[in-house]
Design an enzyme around this catalytic site. Sequence first.
Site, PDB file in Angstrom:
ATOM      1  N   GLN A 109      36.330   5.386  -0.995  1.00 30.74           N
ATOM      2  CA  GLN A 109      35.043   5.955  -1.414  1.00 30.74           C
ATOM      3  C   GLN A 109      34.394   5.121  -2.516  1.00 30.74           C
ATOM      4  O   GLN A 109      33.171   5.011  -2.576  1.00 30.74           O
ATOM      5  CB  GLN A 109      35.222   7.399  -1.919  1.00 30.74           C
ATOM      6  CG  GLN A 109      35.292   8.440  -0.813  1.00 30.74           C
ATOM      7  CD  GLN A 109      34.028   8.519   0.026  1.00 30.74           C
ATOM      8  OE1 GLN A 109      32.915   8.459  -0.477  1.00 30.74           O
ATOM      9  NE2 GLN A 109      34.187   8.659   1.339  1.00 30.74           N
ATOM     10  N   ALA A 146      46.381  12.128  -5.588  1.00 33.54           N
ATOM     11  CA  ALA A 146      47.662  12.141  -6.309  1.00 33.54           C
ATOM     12  C   ALA A 146      47.584  11.274  -7.568  1.00 33.54           C
ATOM     13  O   ALA A 146      48.101  11.644  -8.624  1.00 33.54           O
ATOM     14  CB  ALA A 146      48.787  11.665  -5.403  1.00 33.54           C
ATOM     15  N   HIS A 151      35.976  15.559  -4.074  1.00 32.74           N
ATOM     16  CA  HIS A 151      36.898  16.501  -3.446  1.00 32.74           C
ATOM     17  C   HIS A 151      37.150  17.617  -4.445  1.00 32.74           C
ATOM     18  O   HIS A 151      37.202  17.362  -5.663  1.00 32.74           O
ATOM     19  CB  HIS A 151      38.209  15.765  -3.144  1.00 32.74           C
ATOM     20  CG  HIS A 151      39.030  16.358  -2.037  1.00 32.74           C
ATOM     21  ND1 HIS A 151      38.642  17.428  -1.279  1.00 32.74           N
ATOM     22  CD2 HIS A 151      40.249  16.005  -1.559  1.00 32.74           C
ATOM     23  CE1 HIS A 151      39.574  17.694  -0.384  1.00 32.74           C
ATOM     24  NE2 HIS A 151      40.564  16.857  -0.524  1.00 32.74           N
ATOM     25  N   GLY A 167      34.500   6.552   3.485  1.00 34.18           N
ATOM     26  CA  GLY A 167      33.664   5.702   2.632  1.00 34.18           C
ATOM     27  C   GLY A 167      33.155   4.491   3.401  1.00 34.18           C
ATOM     28  O   GLY A 167      32.078   3.964   3.101  1.00 34.18           O
ATOM     29  N   GLU A 196      41.219   7.180  30.404  1.00 40.16           N
ATOM     30  CA  GLU A 196      40.914   8.572  30.730  1.00 40.16           C
ATOM     31  C   GLU A 196      41.146   9.514  29.548  1.00 40.16           C
ATOM     32  O   GLU A 196      40.719  10.665  29.580  1.00 40.16           O
ATOM     33  CB  GLU A 196      41.770   8.993  31.945  1.00 40.16           C
ATOM     34  CG  GLU A 196      41.170  10.047  32.822  1.00 40.16           C
ATOM     35  CD  GLU A 196      39.755   9.717  33.327  1.00 40.16           C
ATOM     36  OE1 GLU A 196      38.824  10.448  32.937  1.00 40.16           O
ATOM     37  OE2 GLU A 196      39.587   8.748  34.086  1.00 40.16           O
TER      38      GLU A 196
END
Length: 348
Positions: free
Chosen positions: A41, A101, A124, A153, A244
């Site tokens: 980001q 984290a 976030h 991002g 497929e």
Amino acid sequence: MAKLNFGGVEEEVVTREEFPLEKAREVLSTETIAVIGYGVQGPGQSLNMRDNGFNVIVGQRKGGKSWDKAVADGWVPGETLFELEEALAKGTIICYLLSDAAQIELWPTVKANLTAGKSLYFSHGFGVTYKDQTGIVPPADVDVYLVAPKGSGTSLRRLFVEGKGLNSSFAVFQDATGKAREKCIAMGIGVGSGYLFETDFYREVTSDLTGERGTLMGAIQGIFAAQYEVLRSNGHSPSEAFNETVEELTQSLMPLVAENGMDWMYANCSTTAQRGALDWWKPFRDATKPVFEQLYNSVKSGEQANISITRNSQSDYRVKLEEELAELRESEMWRAGQTVRSLRPENS
Ligand SMILES: NC(=O)c1ccc[n+]([C@@H]2O[C@H](COP(=O)([O-])OP(=O)(O)OC[C@H]3O[C@@H](n4cnc5c(N)ncnc54)[C@H](O)[C@@H]3O)[C@@H](O)[C@H]2O)c1
Ligand SMILES: CC(C)(O)[C@@H](O)C(=O)O
Ligand SMILES: [Mg+2]
Ligand SMILES: [Mg+2]
């Protein structure tokens, strides 16, 4: 805010027409926007804001790949690119874009630099919502808000360069200055959002964790794998099974869904396909809904956040992550995909 009808439910959203870029520039004209972290980001948001004429600096640990990428992207060490602490001290809007984290580890340093009146910006709701696990409790005298682009991002930057925009949600957690909402929306416009819809930190994190574990990433890979395995075990070749299962979806049908919706894509397939797809979507919904319920409950209880923090904080997490990504990459399905992609006319 513009009031729009979303499938029968009225919602207010912010568009670029009512909150133009010039207004966003004016709102943030005295701010120094410090983008902390240059991973996924970080580059998208900082480059879009720079191109949009905002006063942006980047803070990143020196010496690694991300620092080199920032230099390659035109951030100048000592002028617009700094070590984390220096950027934190200079910034008046701190965009906390380290991995969720990693935000735990740097938090004491960030907090020490959050003097009264500054803004703490997230993409976030994770750190603040799961404060018992992250320890992220912002001081009362700073504004705290988020803009969460609904996509990678990488796409945020690509769409911006193409003159398009990714949609983002926005939320204000704390308004210390009385201007948090205005600043938040201005940031949303600045990072290149198409339009902005309002949420709160809790709803942002619970929907986001569900989406990425569900249809956006986890569920889709699971469904691909299941169908591919059934086709292969019934004697179909890898190229037939991959085409497929994946290639036709990404190259032909999903662009039609993106353009005009599922009904329109159905209407542009054969009556045979329509009949079958109309008969089978409900059994698939019914079979997977219990898994989605289980997933949502695991998000709601904090279990998913706990797993994410624990696993991503381990010292060997990158090694383990690479092993798991290699399992996907080296599966027959995705190796077949590599060959199929190389055969696209534009790639040959
Ligand atoms: N990846 C996306 O496209 C995306 C999309 C929407 C929201 N978000 C949110 O945006 C935020 C940033 O996510 P991201 O995926 O860009 O992050 P990332 O995983 O790419 O990490 C960003 C930076 O953190 C740095 N870093 C890692 N550990 C560190 C540490 N211990 N100390 C200092 N720096 C450290 C890395 O050098 C990297 O440049 C998160 O809150 C994430 O949930 C991400
Ligand atoms: C791009 C996603 C999946 O939407 C984001 O939520 C992330 O965590 O990377
Ligand atoms: Mg996410
Ligand atoms: Mg997301």
